[in-house]
Design a protein around this motif. Structure first.
Motif, PDB file in Angstrom:
ATOM      1  N   VAL A   3       0.789  -1.535  -0.067  1.00 40.80           N
ATOM      2  CA  VAL A   3      -0.019   0.095  -0.095  1.00 40.80           C
ATOM      3  C   VAL A   3       0.762   0.772  -0.299  1.00 40.80           C
ATOM      4  O   VAL A   3       1.635   1.469   0.629  1.00 40.80           O
ATOM      5  N   GLN A   4       0.661   2.101  -1.036  1.00 39.84           N
ATOM      6  CA  GLN A   4       1.472   3.499  -0.766  1.00 39.84           C
ATOM      7  C   GLN A   4       0.084   4.461  -0.824  1.00 39.84           C
ATOM      8  O   GLN A   4      -1.075   5.050  -0.919  1.00 39.84           O
ATOM      9  N   GLN A   5       0.898   5.158   0.213  1.00 43.43           N
ATOM     10  CA  GLN A   5       0.406   6.815   0.609  1.00 43.43           C
ATOM     11  C   GLN A   5       0.542   7.898  -0.407  1.00 43.43           C
ATOM     12  O   GLN A   5       2.109   8.283   0.014  1.00 43.43           O
ATOM     13  N   HIS A   6      -0.364   8.780  -1.639  1.00 43.93           N
ATOM     14  CA  HIS A   6       0.643   9.591  -1.869  1.00 43.93           C
ATOM     15  C   HIS A   6       0.205  11.285  -1.187  1.00 43.93           C
ATOM     16  O   HIS A   6      -0.773  11.141  -1.153  1.00 43.93           O
ATOM     17  N   ILE A   7       0.890  11.992  -1.468  1.00 40.07           N
ATOM     18  CA  ILE A   7       0.947  13.607  -0.751  1.00 40.07           C
ATOM     19  C   ILE A   7       0.486  14.570  -1.840  1.00 40.07           C
ATOM     20  O   ILE A   7       1.469  14.478  -2.775  1.00 40.07           O
ATOM     21  N   ILE A   8      -0.583  14.866  -2.299  1.00 38.71           N
ATOM     22  CA  ILE A   8      -0.681  15.374  -3.738  1.00 38.71           C
ATOM     23  C   ILE A   8      -0.255  17.228  -4.029  1.00 38.71           C
ATOM     24  O   ILE A   8      -0.397  17.680  -2.501  1.00 38.71           O
ATOM     25  N   ASP A   9       1.202  16.700  -4.692  1.00 39.66           N
ATOM     26  CA  ASP A   9       1.413  18.906  -3.893  1.00 39.66           C
ATOM     27  C   ASP A   9       0.885  19.654  -5.352  1.00 39.66           C
ATOM     28  O   ASP A   9       0.365  19.049  -5.763  1.00 39.66           O
ATOM     29  N   ASP A  10       1.615  21.113  -5.153  1.00 40.43           N
ATOM     30  CA  ASP A  10       0.959  21.556  -6.212  1.00 40.43           C
ATOM     31  C   ASP A  10       1.197  21.504  -7.394  1.00 40.43           C
ATOM     32  O   ASP A  10       0.315  21.534  -8.640  1.00 40.43           O
ATOM     33  N   GLU A  11       2.141  20.401  -8.191  1.00 40.27           N
ATOM     34  CA  GLU A  11       2.350  20.411  -9.495  1.00 40.27           C
ATOM     35  C   GLU A  11       1.470  19.101  -9.686  1.00 40.27           C
ATOM     36  O   GLU A  11       0.833  19.078 -11.267  1.00 40.27           O
ATOM     37  N   ARG A  12       1.225  18.207  -8.625  1.00 39.49           N
ATOM     38  CA  ARG A  12      -0.265  17.066  -9.484  1.00 39.49           C
ATOM     39  C   ARG A  12      -1.665  17.846  -9.008  1.00 39.49           C
ATOM     40  O   ARG A  12      -2.985  16.960 -10.264  1.00 39.49           O
ATOM     41  N   ALA A  13      -1.588  18.973  -8.334  1.00 36.06           N
ATOM     42  CA  ALA A  13      -2.936  19.707  -8.529  1.00 36.06           C
ATOM     43  C   ALA A  13      -3.653  20.086  -9.369  1.00 36.06           C
ATOM     44  O   ALA A  13      -3.900  20.466 -10.505  1.00 36.06           O
ATOM     45  N   GLY A  14      -5.413  19.817  -9.743  1.00 35.74           N
ATOM     46  CA  GLY A  14      -6.065  19.979 -10.790  1.00 35.74           C
ATOM     47  C   GLY A  14      -5.810  18.350 -11.650  1.00 35.74           C
ATOM     48  O   GLY A  14      -7.002  18.610 -12.361  1.00 35.74           O
ATOM     49  N   GLN A  15      -5.218  17.432 -11.269  1.00 39.36           N
ATOM     50  CA  GLN A  15      -5.708  16.091 -12.215  1.00 39.36           C
ATOM     51  C   GLN A  15      -6.425  15.705 -12.083  1.00 39.36           C
ATOM     52  O   GLN A  15      -6.746  15.427 -10.609  1.00 39.36           O
ATOM     53  N   ARG A  16      -7.102  14.809 -12.611  1.00 42.71           N
ATOM     54  CA  ARG A  16      -8.451  14.045 -12.663  1.00 42.71           C
ATOM     55  C   ARG A  16      -7.363  12.350 -11.750  1.00 42.71           C
ATOM     56  O   ARG A  16      -5.900  12.325 -12.272  1.00 42.71           O
ATOM     57  N   LEU A  17      -8.039  11.998 -11.147  1.00 39.44           N
ATOM     58  CA  LEU A  17      -7.572   9.947 -10.446  1.00 39.44           C
ATOM     59  C   LEU A  17      -7.077   9.804 -11.147  1.00 39.44           C
ATOM     60  O   LEU A  17      -5.806   9.001 -10.278  1.00 39.44           O
ATOM     61  N   ASP A  18      -7.734   9.463 -12.138  1.00 38.19           N
ATOM     62  CA  ASP A  18      -7.552   8.003 -13.297  1.00 38.19           C
ATOM     63  C   ASP A  18      -6.315   8.628 -14.274  1.00 38.19           C
ATOM     64  O   ASP A  18      -5.294   7.354 -14.221  1.00 38.19           O
ATOM     65  N   ASN A  19      -6.393  10.403 -14.410  1.00 35.16           N
ATOM     66  CA  ASN A  19      -4.714  10.420 -14.794  1.00 35.16           C
ATOM     67  C   ASN A  19      -3.260   9.911 -13.959  1.00 35.16           C
ATOM     68  O   ASN A  19      -2.413   9.743 -14.327  1.00 35.16           O
TER      69      ASN A  19
END
Length: 324
Positions: free
Chosen positions: A18-34
């Motif tokens: 299991v991985q836990q990723h914290i979303i940063d500003d660079e990935r904000a706004g991206q769709r979950l599936d993508n």
């Protein structure tokens, strides 16, 4: 090392735990599936959607849907993932050199490529390797390379690749707000009238009994508008400029057909006998080329226009028609 009971020799562990990723500003706004597709390299999209649907992927400990837009600070739980082994297609030297030689512009945020005809922009639907996969293969140290938009496989010309998530967001916002201008050149059958300056007709995707996917003008379709301008009348044909105001699948091809002038070399919408006649003039492919692209450069905001010269085989076809 001892294999776990559930792992076989025919499987590859993509995500071992299991991985836990914290979303940063660079990935904000991206769709979950993508986002998941970019993180789980080699995992089929069907499996990505399955683990989302089954609730194995969690956002901030809650279930969510594939089209959820990630926010800065979100915690994404990615479950262990295994996929069947299969050979990963590699781009040959000739292909990577061809792509690199086709680059019209590059900075630290974007690449603009004069895409060759016959090269799909991405793999899938029976295509093992597309332009984006070949480019990633050729640049293994480049952490982020994503398509900004798409071109049909047989269409050549200007194609944008983002090298940063922030650039992708910027360009997608420009596309949504009609700040990206795209200009195409096409050779159509017959004499296009100068007064015919636009086609405003709704388009709808259809699947034939054979399984072939086509697009048709349909009152129930999505609003679609293309502006046209005559560039040069030729024997039995017209070289036109097309500027799509909306961005629907096969829009220019179907709108040209709707106007009574299908595009030469189009094996989906143009009669075979028309294509065969122009093959004798040397036009053996779809004559549709993304000739120019105008954007605000991500980062600087400077307005810039990129021009992609016509491929040699299309230039030679025009020369033969002019000689007629």
């Amino acid at each position: 090392m001892t294999k776990s009971p559930s792992q076989t020799a025919s499987e590859t562990v993509v995500s071992p735990r299991v991985q836990q990723h914290i979303i940063d500003d660079e990935r904000a706004g991206q769709r979950l599936d993508n986002y998941l597709i970019s993180q789980l390299k080699g995992v089929p999209k069907t499996l990505v959607y399955r683990i989302i649907r089954k609730g194995e992927v969690r956002i901030n400990k809650g279930r969510t849907k594939p089209d959820y837009r990630l926010k800065e600070g979100d915690t994404v739980r990615i479950p262990p993932v295994r996929v069947a082994n299969k050979a990963t297609p590699k781009a040959g030297k000739r292909l990577t050199e061809s792509i690199e030689a086709s680059i019209l512009y590059e900075d630290e945020r974007i690449i603009v490529i004069n895409k060759p005809s016959g090269l799909a922009v991405h793999g899938g639907s029976g295509i093992n390797l597309g332009l984006i996969e070949a480019l990633r293969d050729a640049r293994p140290d480049q952490k982020y390379l994503e398509l900004v938009h798409r071109l049909d496989r047989d269409t050549s010309g200007c194609l944008m690749i983002a090298k940063k998530r922030s650039a992708l967001r910027d360009l997608h916002e420009q596309i949504r707000n009609d700040r990206v201008n795209k200009v195409y050149w096409a050779l159509v059958e017959g004499r296009w009238a100068n007064r015919k300056q636009q086609v405003n007709a709704p388009l709808k995707k259809n699947t034939l009994q054979s399984g072939e996917r086509v697009v048709r003008v349909d009152p129930e379709g999505k609003p679609s508008l293309t502006r046209f301008r005559v560039l040069e009348p030729l024997k039995g044909s017209t070289l036109i400029e097309a500027t799509p105001v909306t961005g629907r699948t096969h829009q220019i091809r179907v709108h040209a057909l709707h106007a009574g002038h299908s595009i030469i070399g189009d094996d989906k919408y143009t009669p075979r006998e028309v294509n065969m006649a122009f093959r004798e003039q040397g036009i053996k492919r779809l004559f549709l080329h993304a000739a120019a692209l105008e954007i605000n450069l991500p980062g600087s905001g400077k307005r810039q226009r990129f021009n992609a010269p016509l491929p040699e085989e299309l230039e030679q076809g025009l020369k033969a028609l002019r000689n007629e």
